[in-house]
Design a protein around this motif. Structure first.
Motif: not given
Length: 166
Positions: A109-135
């Motif tokens: 699972x951690x290896x999969x998470x690392x691969x996911x994060x490698x796929x994000x551009x710097x801009x994608x990393x900063x996109x705020x999303x809405x969660x149950x407790x804020x953004x």
């Protein structure tokens, strides 16, 4: 920092997020698995999780937060649902599995998470999303995951290892 999750972010190394996740993979790979195995079904107080339950919880949390990171990176407009860790914990078969099997899954699972994060551009990393407790952002989630693992390592060291006389 997202409220509540700052407790985890504060435990992550102050390095780029991919490095923090790589360090957390190293920590999984160098886990003192014998201590986790030796715990068996012991808990430090009634109603607390076993060592196997803790590992399953870390796995479940990572999968849920990786989904949130993906959703936020892709600018999902909908608010993410909450996650009841106790509900999930009560509906696993972690205690029928071996520690080695759980650690193998955790590592995957951690290896999969690392691969996911490698796929994000710097801009994608900063996109705020809405969660149950804020953004919060995928970037914050990466540090939450690295710190969440350390949070549970600390709990294990402080509350479980004394049961083994350590």
């Amino acid at each position: 920092m997202p409220e509540y999750f700052d407790r985890y972010i504060d435990l992550a190394d102050d390095v780029p997020v991919l490095e923090a996740l790589a360090v957390s993979l190293y920590e999984i790979d160098h886990l003192k698995i014998a201590d986790w195995k030796a715990m068996g079904d012991q808990v430090y107080a009634p109603g607390k999780w076993t060592a196997k339950d803790i590992i399953q919880h870390i796995i479940d949390t990572e999968r849920i937060f990786a989904y949130r990171a993906l959703s936020f990176a892709r600018q999902e407009p909908q608010r993410m649902l909450s996650y009841d860790e106790d509900w999930y914990g009560n509906h696993t078969n972690a205690n029928q599995r071996s520690i080695a099997d759980l650690v193998d899954e955790w590592r995957a699972v951690r290896l999969s998470t690392i691969a996911l994060f490698r796929s994000f551009t710097p801009e994608m990393m900063l996109h705020n999303g809405k969660a149950f407790s804020g953004t919060y952002s995928p970037l914050a989630i990466g540090f939450i995951l690295a710190g969440h693992q350390r949070w549970h390592f600390r709990v294990f060291k402080e509350k479980y290892l004394p049961l083994l006389g350590k």
